[in-house]
Design an enzyme around this catalytic site. Structure first.
Site, PDB file in Angstrom:
ATOM      1  N   GLU A  34     106.016 104.613  43.701  1.00 15.24           N
ATOM      2  CA  GLU A  34     107.257 105.287  43.343  1.00 15.24           C
ATOM      3  C   GLU A  34     108.346 104.680  44.219  1.00 15.24           C
ATOM      4  O   GLU A  34     108.203 104.671  45.446  1.00 15.24           O
ATOM      5  CB  GLU A  34     107.135 106.796  43.595  1.00 15.24           C
ATOM      6  CG  GLU A  34     108.359 107.516  43.081  1.00 15.24           C
ATOM      7  CD  GLU A  34     108.322 109.025  43.264  1.00 15.24           C
ATOM      8  OE1 GLU A  34     107.274 109.581  43.619  1.00 15.24           O
ATOM      9  OE2 GLU A  34     109.391 109.627  43.047  1.00 15.24           O
ATOM     10  N   ARG A 264      92.308 107.672  51.221  1.00 10.61           N
ATOM     11  CA  ARG A 264      93.599 107.234  51.760  1.00 10.61           C
ATOM     12  C   ARG A 264      93.404 106.641  53.141  1.00 10.61           C
ATOM     13  O   ARG A 264      92.451 106.988  53.836  1.00 10.61           O
ATOM     14  CB  ARG A 264      94.529 108.427  51.955  1.00 10.61           C
ATOM     15  CG  ARG A 264      95.026 109.081  50.739  1.00 10.61           C
ATOM     16  CD  ARG A 264      95.888 110.275  51.135  1.00 10.61           C
ATOM     17  NE  ARG A 264      97.240 109.859  51.457  1.00 10.61           N
ATOM     18  CZ  ARG A 264      98.182 109.657  50.538  1.00 10.61           C
ATOM     19  NH1 ARG A 264      97.931 109.832  49.274  1.00 10.61           N
ATOM     20  NH2 ARG A 264      99.395 109.283  50.905  1.00 10.61           N
ATOM     21  N   LYS A 274     105.962 109.712  53.150  1.00 19.45           N
ATOM     22  CA  LYS A 274     107.272 109.096  52.933  1.00 19.45           C
ATOM     23  C   LYS A 274     108.398 110.046  53.313  1.00 19.45           C
ATOM     24  O   LYS A 274     109.433 109.608  53.802  1.00 19.45           O
ATOM     25  CB  LYS A 274     107.417 108.702  51.467  1.00 19.45           C
ATOM     26  CG  LYS A 274     106.814 107.359  51.148  1.00 19.45           C
ATOM     27  CD  LYS A 274     107.304 106.910  49.788  1.00 19.45           C
ATOM     28  CE  LYS A 274     106.159 106.409  48.955  1.00 19.45           C
ATOM     29  NZ  LYS A 274     106.468 106.309  47.538  1.00 19.45           N
TER      30      LYS A 274
HETATM   31  P1  ATP Z   1     104.697 110.167  47.343  1.00 15.29           P
HETATM   32  O1  ATP Z   1     104.530 111.360  48.174  1.00 15.29           O
HETATM   33  O2  ATP Z   1     106.094 109.681  47.285  1.00 15.29           O
HETATM   34  O3  ATP Z   1     104.003 110.193  46.016  1.00 15.29           O
HETATM   35  P2  ATP Z   1     102.763 108.174  47.980  1.00 15.29           P
HETATM   36  O4  ATP Z   1     102.393 107.779  49.355  1.00 15.29           O
HETATM   37  O5  ATP Z   1     101.752 108.732  47.083  1.00 15.29           O
HETATM   38  O6  ATP Z   1     103.981 109.089  48.201  1.00 15.29           O
HETATM   39  P3  ATP Z   1     103.316 106.241  45.930  1.00 15.29           P
HETATM   40  O7  ATP Z   1     104.447 105.307  45.838  1.00 15.29           O
HETATM   41  O8  ATP Z   1     103.157 107.248  44.852  1.00 15.29           O
HETATM   42  O9  ATP Z   1     103.442 106.948  47.324  1.00 15.29           O
HETATM   43  O10 ATP Z   1     101.967 105.428  46.123  1.00 15.29           O
HETATM   44  C1  ATP Z   1     101.623 104.292  45.392  1.00 15.29           C
HETATM   45  C2  ATP Z   1     100.141 104.072  45.488  1.00 15.29           C
HETATM   46  O11 ATP Z   1      99.756 103.920  46.840  1.00 15.29           O
HETATM   47  C3  ATP Z   1      99.349 105.236  44.921  1.00 15.29           C
HETATM   48  O12 ATP Z   1      98.336 104.715  44.095  1.00 15.29           O
HETATM   49  C4  ATP Z   1      98.776 105.903  46.130  1.00 15.29           C
HETATM   50  O13 ATP Z   1      97.523 106.454  45.836  1.00 15.29           O
HETATM   51  C5  ATP Z   1      98.663 104.760  47.137  1.00 15.29           C
HETATM   52  N1  ATP Z   1      98.756 105.271  48.507  1.00 15.29           N
HETATM   53  C6  ATP Z   1      99.748 106.004  49.029  1.00 15.29           C
HETATM   54  N2  ATP Z   1      99.480 106.338  50.303  1.00 15.29           N
HETATM   55  C7  ATP Z   1      98.276 105.806  50.607  1.00 15.29           C
HETATM   56  C8  ATP Z   1      97.436 105.800  51.763  1.00 15.29           C
HETATM   57  N3  ATP Z   1      97.796 106.419  52.887  1.00 15.29           N
HETATM   58  N4  ATP Z   1      96.267 105.138  51.697  1.00 15.29           N
HETATM   59  C9  ATP Z   1      95.913 104.495  50.582  1.00 15.29           C
HETATM   60  N5  ATP Z   1      96.644 104.456  49.458  1.00 15.29           N
HETATM   61  C10 ATP Z   1      97.814 105.106  49.450  1.00 15.29           C
HETATM   62 MG    MG Z   2     102.486 109.305  44.867  1.00 20.66          MG
END
Ligand code: ATP
Ligand code: MG
Length: 560
Positions: A34, A264, A274
């Site tokens: 995102e 994660r 974020k």
């Molecule tokens: P938000 O709270 O804005 O959704 P987010 O960390 O999920 O934050 P995204 O941009 O939606 O951010 O994440 C993109 C991809 O990265 C998703 O597939 C998510 O699962 C993965 N991702 C996010 N944080 C982690 C993490 N700490 N470890 C592994 N993968 C992650």
């Molecule tokens: Mg997300």
């Protein structure tokens, strides 16, 4: 350090699917950020999985911006995400945006309404939440659940014209208010956001929710393996439900996206949310998204991590189905191991005191040879200048030293790195008793590289020539937070920030060659650690960031 070269459990699924001929042997993944913030090392873990598996099995990975919430999204983030993925060394096949599917998603929602599978709910979000029930208690149906289809259709149109206030109504899928999976209890699939979108401008006012956009986008694009993190496990049945609805009875069982989940990345002494990272930036608690203390990809880059070090770390921790908290020290160990092979060795004195070689002729200079990297002979050598007046580390001198202090001590010998063996003859102090100068005498026969110069002394010290060095600012970084798991702490995360996480040394001396390395990302200040040239440097005054020390000397603060 062991690296994982065997297949992880997701790669194993992929290998099995390919072997079984599913999806006609196609493999297509996507990384779906995102664009509402900069990528962090957790995202790097997802990137290594999504792009890595495609690379490993000859498939493709697309980048899809999940831009369904114009409130927080911006093109600044889109650009940063592209830069960070490239830096990590991955190549996407195509760039897609969820917003490209707004019309298709809208049409799908209209179809669901017409089929009696979605309705407009005019309750507040609080009322809807209060009716959700609990995992063991069924929810209460909304009073709008059975409203006429025509009414829902008309209101859905209005949701998109701007005449209805945000929050006044939502579109919900009509599924099952008693389902043990809470996500099936008539999930909200569209809401109103009266804010221009960074790509579609004012065209839309009604925006699809994540669960109504993500799986469908996968389906439209032909994703075969939709890999995400474990918190989406409970969303998976809904993911499949909407895809079943989308495919309209067609037998696509071998040709549909499937969701797979891994753990994660959580790292000690930092945060990965974020929202919190954005707060740190906006409230000026750090120096921007790329502050070298941030767990962001751009922060790590500015800190002097190589992309290979980041990937090595992710490979070391691997992918599992269990949540874990990984040790920041492990990331640093991966960086050390990688930088040892990569870094250009130079000399820098961070806490200088003058050293005078009293028997070395005044005005004389010598060009000596310094090896660029003993791990990589093909990296060659550079020259350093020796002279009568040098800078040495203040900590390398002691007047009354314990026996094991093999550094500069009156009456004892040490080698000056790449130069001569010197014998310390004394020091000069100011009126307050501070040492302002150390003196020594050199042995002209002992120059490094001369025949017979391999006489052994216990200590080797680094130095720079006072006339031939450059003054520099050096920034030392420590853990951003004082507690191991700030996210699990009940105190506000701002209260947990480490006040000593950035230490600025305004007057350091680096050898001239080091100051010229504006394009060399990876330096080792010998005996000190790994450093990199910072973007805030000026031609007159270089600035260096410490990436990581040579050894793991970090101790947790027991008081916390
Ligand atoms: P938000 O709270 O804005 O959704 P987010 O960390 O999920 O934050 P995204 O941009 O939606 O951010 O994440 C993109 C991809 O990265 C998703 O597939 C998510 O699962 C993965 N991702 C996010 N944080 C982690 C993490 N700490 N470890 C592994 N993968 C992650
Ligand atoms: Mg997300």
């Amino acid at each position: 350090m062991e690296e994982n070269t065997s297949l992880n459990f997701i790669e194993q699924f992929v290998a099995d699917d390919l072997a079984a001929g599913k999806n006609d042997g196609r493999l297509q993944t996507r990384f779906p950020p995102e664009p509402n913030g900069y990528l962090h090392i957790g995202h790097a873990k997802a990137i290594c999985m999504d792009f890595g598996v495609a690379e490993r099995f000859g498939g493709i990975c697309n980048l899809r911006f999940d831009d369904t919430n114009p409130q927080k999204e911006d093109t600044e983030y889109v650009d940063a995400i592209l830069e960070d993925i490239s830096w990590l060394g991955f190549k996407w096949k195509n760039i897609y945006y969820a917003s490209d599917y707004f019309q298709q998603l809208w049409d799908f929602a209209v179809r669901l309404i017409k089929e009696g599978k979605a309705y407009i709910d005019e309750q507040t979000s609080e009322q809807i939440a209060a009716q959700k029930g609990t995992p063991t208690q069924p929810g209460t149906p909304s009073p709008y659940r059975d409203r006429p289809i025509e009414e829902s259709l008309a209101l859905f149109e209005k949701m998109n014209t701007g005449e209805i206030a945000e929050g006044a109504m939502v579109l919900r899928a009509k599924i099952d208010m008693a389902n043990p999976n809470m996500h099936f209890r008539d999930p909200v699939i569209y809401r109103i956001i009266n804010r221009p979108h960074h790509r579609t401008g004012d065209k839309w006012k009604a925006y699809p929710m994540y669960d109504f956009a993500h799986g469908q986008s996968d389906f439209f694009e032909g994703v075969t393996h939709s890999i995400c993190t474990l918190e989406f496990v409970p969303h998976r049945p809904l993911y499949d439900y909407f895809i079943d609805e989308l495919k309209e009875g067609k037998d696509l069982d071998d040709h549909r996206p499937r969701q797979f989940e891994f753990n994660r990345l959580n790292l000690t002494y930092t945060v990965m949310s974020k929202r919190k990272l954005l707060a740190l930036v906006q409230e000026g608690l750090v120096d921007g998204w790329d502050d070298p203390r941030m767990p962001t990809v751009c922060g790590l880059r500015r800190r002097g991590y190589s992309p290979q070090a980041v990937r090595k770390f992710i490979n070391m921790i691997g992918y599992t189905k269990f949540e874990a908290l990984n040790d920041f020290a492990m990331l640093e160990a991966a960086a050390r191991e990688d930088l040892n092979k990569r870094a250009l060795r130079v000399s820098a004195v961070l806490n200088p005191v003058r050293l005078v070689v009293t028997n070395y002729p005044e005005g004389k200079t010598e060009e000596l040879t310094a090896v660029n990297n003993p791990e990589n002979p093909e990296d060659g050598t550079h020259t350093i200048t020796f002279s009568r007046e040098l800078w040495m580390e203040r900590d390398d001198f002691m007047e009354d030293a314990p026996k094991k202090f093999f550094r500069m001590v009156p009456g004892k010998e040490v080698r000056l790195k790449n130069a001569y063996i010197v014998k310390c003859t004394g020091c000069t102090k100011d009126a307050d008793g501070n040492i302002v100068e150390v003196q020594c005498e050199y042995d002209p026969e002992s120059r490094s590289g001369l025949p017979g110069a391999d006489r052994k002394v216990k200590g080797t010290l680094h130095w720079v020539s006072a006339q031939h060095c450059v003054e520099a600012e050096v920034r030392l970084y420590d853990r951003l937070f004082t507690v191991e798991n700030p996210s699990a702490d009940e105190r506000d995360f701002r209260e947990l920030l480490n006040p000593d996480s950035k230490q600025v040394l305004p007057r350091c001396y680096v050898e001239a060659y080091a100051a010229e390395q504006t394009a060399t990302r990876y330096l080792q200040f010998q005996r000190i650690g790994y450093f990199t040239y910072d973007k805030s440097s000026t031609p007159e005054r270089p600035v260096f960031n410490r990436t990581v020390g040579l050894k793991d000397s970090w101790k947790p603060n027991k008081e916390n």
